[in-house]
Design a protein around this motif. Structure first.
Motif, short mmCIF file in Angstrom:
data_model
loop_
_atom_site.label_atom_id
_atom_site.label_comp_id
_atom_site.label_asym_id
_atom_site.label_seq_id
_atom_site.Cartn_x
_atom_site.Cartn_y
_atom_site.Cartn_z
N ALA A 80 1.83 1.99 -3.50
CA ALA A 80 0.71 2.51 -4.28
C ALA A 80 0.25 3.89 -3.80
O ALA A 80 -0.44 4.59 -4.52
CB ALA A 80 -0.46 1.53 -4.23
N GLY A 81 0.62 4.24 -2.55
CA GLY A 81 0.31 5.59 -2.08
C GLY A 81 -0.97 5.74 -1.27
O GLY A 81 -1.57 6.81 -1.26
N HIS A 82 -1.39 4.69 -0.59
CA HIS A 82 -2.59 4.82 0.26
C HIS A 82 -2.35 5.86 1.34
O HIS A 82 -1.31 5.83 2.01
CB HIS A 82 -2.94 3.47 0.89
CG HIS A 82 -4.32 3.45 1.48
ND1 HIS A 82 -4.65 4.17 2.62
CD2 HIS A 82 -5.47 2.83 1.09
CE1 HIS A 82 -5.93 3.99 2.91
NE2 HIS A 82 -6.45 3.18 1.99
N PRO A 83 -3.30 6.81 1.51
CA PRO A 83 -3.07 7.93 2.44
C PRO A 83 -2.91 7.51 3.91
O PRO A 83 -2.40 8.28 4.72
CB PRO A 83 -4.34 8.80 2.27
CG PRO A 83 -5.36 7.91 1.61
CD PRO A 83 -4.58 6.91 0.80
N LYS A 84 -3.33 6.29 4.24
CA LYS A 84 -3.22 5.83 5.62
C LYS A 84 -1.75 5.62 6.03
O LYS A 84 -1.42 5.66 7.21
CB LYS A 84 -3.99 4.51 5.73
CG LYS A 84 -4.29 4.05 7.15
CD LYS A 84 -5.11 2.76 7.11
CE LYS A 84 -4.49 1.72 8.02
NZ LYS A 84 -5.07 0.39 7.81
N TYR A 137 0.82 -1.22 0.00
CA TYR A 137 0.00 0.00 0.00
C TYR A 137 0.85 1.26 0.00
O TYR A 137 0.44 2.29 -0.54
CB TYR A 137 -0.98 -0.02 1.18
CG TYR A 137 -2.16 -0.93 0.89
CD1 TYR A 137 -3.28 -0.43 0.22
CD2 TYR A 137 -2.14 -2.28 1.22
CE1 TYR A 137 -4.35 -1.25 -0.08
CE2 TYR A 137 -3.20 -3.11 0.92
CZ TYR A 137 -4.30 -2.60 0.26
OH TYR A 137 -5.36 -3.41 -0.05
N ALA A 196 -0.17 5.12 -10.86
CA ALA A 196 -0.80 4.14 -11.75
C ALA A 196 -0.47 4.46 -13.20
O ALA A 196 -0.15 3.56 -13.98
CB ALA A 196 -2.31 4.14 -11.52
N ARG A 197 -0.53 5.73 -13.54
CA ARG A 197 -0.26 6.10 -14.94
C ARG A 197 1.21 5.94 -15.28
O ARG A 197 1.58 5.78 -16.44
CB ARG A 197 -0.75 7.53 -15.21
CG ARG A 197 -2.28 7.64 -15.14
CD ARG A 197 -2.78 8.90 -15.82
NE ARG A 197 -2.33 10.11 -15.14
CZ ARG A 197 -2.98 10.69 -14.14
NH1 ARG A 197 -4.13 10.18 -13.71
NH2 ARG A 197 -2.51 11.78 -13.58
N THR A 215 0.97 11.47 -6.93
CA THR A 215 -0.33 11.10 -6.37
C THR A 215 -0.63 9.65 -6.75
O THR A 215 0.05 9.06 -7.60
CB THR A 215 -1.46 11.99 -6.92
OG1 THR A 215 -1.47 11.86 -8.35
CG2 THR A 215 -1.24 13.46 -6.56
N VAL A 216 -1.64 9.08 -6.12
CA VAL A 216 -1.98 7.67 -6.36
C VAL A 216 -2.22 7.42 -7.86
O VAL A 216 -1.72 6.44 -8.43
CB VAL A 216 -3.23 7.28 -5.54
CG1 VAL A 216 -3.67 5.86 -5.88
CG2 VAL A 216 -2.95 7.43 -4.06
N ASP A 217 -2.98 8.30 -8.49
CA ASP A 217 -3.30 8.09 -9.91
C ASP A 217 -2.08 8.29 -10.80
O ASP A 217 -1.93 7.62 -11.82
CB ASP A 217 -4.47 8.98 -10.34
CG ASP A 217 -4.25 10.44 -10.01
OD1 ASP A 217 -3.86 10.73 -8.86
OD2 ASP A 217 -4.46 11.29 -10.89
N GLU A 218 -1.20 9.20 -10.40
CA GLU A 218 0.03 9.39 -11.19
C GLU A 218 0.91 8.14 -11.15
O GLU A 218 1.52 7.77 -12.15
CB GLU A 218 0.83 10.60 -10.66
CG GLU A 218 0.22 11.93 -11.05
CD GLU A 218 0.84 13.11 -10.29
OE1 GLU A 218 0.55 14.24 -10.67
OE2 GLU A 218 1.59 12.89 -9.30
N PHE A 268 0.94 -1.02 -10.55
CA PHE A 268 -0.37 -1.65 -10.36
C PHE A 268 -0.37 -2.42 -9.05
O PHE A 268 0.62 -3.05 -8.69
CB PHE A 268 -0.67 -2.61 -11.52
CG PHE A 268 -2.00 -3.32 -11.37
CD1 PHE A 268 -3.17 -2.69 -11.76
CD2 PHE A 268 -2.07 -4.60 -10.81
CE1 PHE A 268 -4.40 -3.33 -11.62
CE2 PHE A 268 -3.29 -5.24 -10.66
CZ PHE A 268 -4.46 -4.60 -11.06
#
Lengths: 481, 252
Positions: free
Chosen positions: B54-58, B51, B82-83, B77-80, B87
């Protein structure tokens, strides 16, 4: 209060706070030059009411009905049990604005400025694709564009603006006008009856099924102008019609009042579906009385979307007067910053074996408040009736508010009642999951909200469902606003 | 050829009793085409690693680096992330009401690629990938993870891995809760992506049985927030025989 601004593409990702703040920004804030409304008088008096009736060349019957309603309006107290209405100043409202002298018969006849307005709303496209049977577009207080296709005329369906219906079909009009919602029903029904202008009139003869939705667009385009349209729909025995009403309005700096009345008579074994998505700008008080009667074996369906306005109070009602009558309400409300959506439904079971269902979904963000207020009443003698109520609220942040006021009044033993209410929050884990698949936060949020309202969106006509999706997306984007 | 480098990673989580340190200096390098198994007892920090990447904020990274081809992943950021090609196949993927699998997959593919996939090609790809994972076509019209069985959730995660073709995939206990058949189908899915793309895999697992299907190039044993031992596939065999006890005794 928001102000219209232009789209500014941005490469910076927004923080969650910015994302949340951007939801609900009003994006249709353009408006045309305000020629028509500049000269209208403000304030309400007997003279104003007489003048409206005179300008329209109405019958003595209508004038008397209006004046009686005005007296009731003066006597009735302001409803104080729901949203805060203290911001309404009745003396500062224009009660009648005439935008063009004559009604246009075709698209080409419309003034250029009005055509531009409607182009932005996408009406001609809808017309071209023949997705709508007839478009009654209300510009300010009068219907300026009205077309009905030949098929409907052949079937004997009347789809007119209400003023024309009063002139051309006085016998039907006088029989039904005010029969479902009497002028003394509430303060705003009285106000509407006194000063109403525009709206739609639909009559569907026995056994006729109108296959394509009848559609009308409404707009307020004059600062401080009240819009008081009046809609009357009569579905004769065994008939079917779907009426679609949509509203958008440009932003103005002071508060506007919209107070419509919609009366629907659903006769034996007939079915009416009435779909609304209102997206008034965030300064409008939207206080609407909508009610239908459903006779034996009849079905009435309200699909009610509330996205805009400062305050909305609207509880579409069905009076189930005949055995096996059925009433259904699907309602969605979005409450953003400074908004209070006080919406719900009312079902009155007056005959045996009647059934009703209310499904309400609300989304609150930015400190907005979404309230569900509903009443299910089962009168003595309405045995073996059934009712089910389902309210789901989604809170996008921690400063917004959701309340549920479900009232139940049952005077009969043999009834089936169901009620379920949930409040959920957009969770960190949901956002994380979608973002971990490459979706920016705004898109992830929009997807969650779209999914939440999907059970209602799928009941909308396709172009409305798409419009709703687009509105949700724009609201989440924040690039606009 | 890509490289994912984890350097001296320290991660803590907020608990009611205050911040709690979970990872205490993790070093790990994964290259394209490699499969690394991360094994270890419960509570050793395996999922926290997944996690955090992947960058989970917790999860709060208190020090250390995660670099994807030299780029600092932790600043994205989380989406960056991924892009950029990361995965994460989750152990407990969440439900998203009202969003169909097909809509979700297409939206994700569009976000990752920066453009919508060509429709005909895409529909074919989805159908083939679903067939390979023995998923009924009606699955595509169900809402994301809503009412999915444990096995369906895992297949759905691997389906996404296959369709999004990441540079690096972290599989967080993908084998948990699967019966023998489901485990085989899911593992075959991972192997298919490995054989058709150059994906680097971080395979997080408590048990060795998934390693009978997916052969790791490297095995790292996680204990108390650190890599306690690493080696080749033979290390997994030894764990199968001996369990984690000797590490736990050692760390106490």
């Amino acid at each position: 209060m928001t102000t219209p601004t232009e789209t500014t593409p941005t490469t910076e990702p927004m923080t969650q706070d910015e994302t949340i703040a951007s939801i609900g920004n009003y994006n249709y804030g353009w408006h045309d030059a305000d020629d028509a409304g500049a000269n209208a008088t403000r304030g309400l008096s007997e003279d104003v009411v007489r003048n409206i009736s005179h300008l329209k060349g109405e019958s003595e019957w209508m004038l008397k009905t209006r004046l009686k309603a005005l007296r009731l309006f003066d006597k009735k107290p302001m409803p104080n049990w729901g949203a805060d209405l203290t911001g309404i100043d009745f003396d500062n409202i224009k009660y009648f604005v005439r935008s063009t002298e004559k009604q246009a018969q075709s698209w080409e006849d419309l003034p250029e400025e009005i055509k531009t307005t409607y182009d932005k709303l996408g009406i001609p496209e809808a017309e071209k694709q023949r997705l709508v049977a007839g478009v009654a577009a209300q510009y300010e207080s009068e219907v300026v564009y009205h077309q009905i296709n030949e098929e409907l005329e052949r079937q004997g369906v009347l789809f007119l603006d209400t003023d024309t219906a009063l002139r051309e079909h006085p016998e039907i009009f006088e029989e039904y006008f005010g029969s479902v919602i009497p002028s003394g029903d509430n303060k705003f029904a009285a106000l509407n009856t006194a000063v109403w202008s525009g709206g739609s009139f639909v009559y569907v003869p026995p056994g006729v099924h109108v296959e394509i939705p009848l559609q009308a667009y409404f707009r307020i385009n004059t600062e401080n102008m009240g819009q008081f349209e009046r809609t009357l729909i009569i579905a004769d025995e065994g008939s079917y019609v779907h009426y679609v009403e949509g509203c958008t309005a440009p932003i103005y700096s002071s508060d506007s009042l919209h107070s419509a009345v919609v009366e629907i008579i659903v006769k034996k074994n007939a079915r009416v579906r009435y779909t609304t998505i209102q997206n008034w700008s965030n300064n409008v008080y939207n206080l609407v009385t909508k009610r239908a009667t459903a006779a034996e074996g009849a079905t009435m369906e309200w699909i009610d979307g509330n996205i805009g306005s400062k305050v909305t109070m609207k509880y579409p009602a069905v009076y189930l007067t005949g055995e096996h009558a059925r009433g259904e309400t699907l309602s969605i409300a979005f409450a953003g910053e400074g908004q209070h959506q006080d919406t719900g439904s009312k079902m009155v079971h007056m005959a045996p074996h009647t059934s009703s269902s209310i499904v309400s979904k609300s989304v609150a963000r930015g400190g907005g408040r979404a309230s569900y207020r509903g009443l299910v009443q089962v009168l003595d003698g309405a045995e073996a009736s059934k009712s089910n109520v389902l309210c789901d609220a989604l809170l996008v942040d921690t400063i917004s508010r959701s309340d549920t006021y479900p009232y139940v009044d049952v005077r009969e033993d043999d009834v089936e009642m169901g009620h379920e209410a949930t409040v959920s929050k957009v969770s960190e884990d949901q956002l994380f999951y979608l973002m971990s698949r490459g979706l920016p936060e705004t898109e992830a949020m929009a997807m969650i909200v779209r999914g939440f309202v999907e059970p209602i969106a799928r009941e909308l006509p396709m172009e409305y469902a798409l419009e709703l999706n687009r509105l949700i997306e724009l609201q989440m984007e924040g690039a606009v606003g | 050829m890509s490289t994912l480098e984890i350097r001296d990673l320290h991660v803590s989580v907020e608990t009611p009793e205050g911040a709690k340190q979970i990872l205490r200096g993790v070093d790990l390098t994964v290259r394209s085409g490699e499969t690394h198994a991360i094994m270890g007892p419960n509570g050793s920090g395996k999922s926290t690693l997944a996690y955090s990447i992947a960058g989970h904020p917790k999860y709060e990274v208190t020090s250390g680096e995660v670099l994807l081809d030299g780029e600092n992943v932790l600043e994205m950021t989380v989406d960056e992330r991924a892009r950029a090609g990361m995965f994460l196949a989750m152990q407990y993927p969440v439900e998203v009401a009202g969003v169909t699998v097909s809509n979700f997959l297409r939206t994700a593919k569009t976000a990752i690629d920066g453009k919508a996939p060509a429709l005909r090609q895409w529909v074919g790809d989805v159908r083939t990938a679903m067939e390979n994972l023995r998923m009924d076509p009606v699955f595509a019209e169900r809402n994301v993870n809503e009412g999915f069985s444990g096995g369906e959730k895992k297949r759905h995660e691997i389906l996404q891995m296959e369709l999004l073709s990441p540079k690096f995939a972290v599989l967080d206990e993908t084998d948990s809760g699967l019966d023998v058949d489901a485990l085989r189908i899911v593992s075959e899915g991972v192997n298919r992506v490995k054989s058709t793309t150059d994906v680097g895999v971080l395979l997080i697992t408590h048990y060795t049985r998934i390693l009978n299907y997916i052969t790791p190039d490297f095995v790292h044993v996680f204990v108390d927030g650190r890599v306690a031992e690493q080696g080749g596939p033979e290390l997994a065999e030894r764990l199968e025989a001996e369990g984690y006890d000797r590490y736990l005794v050692g760390s106490n």
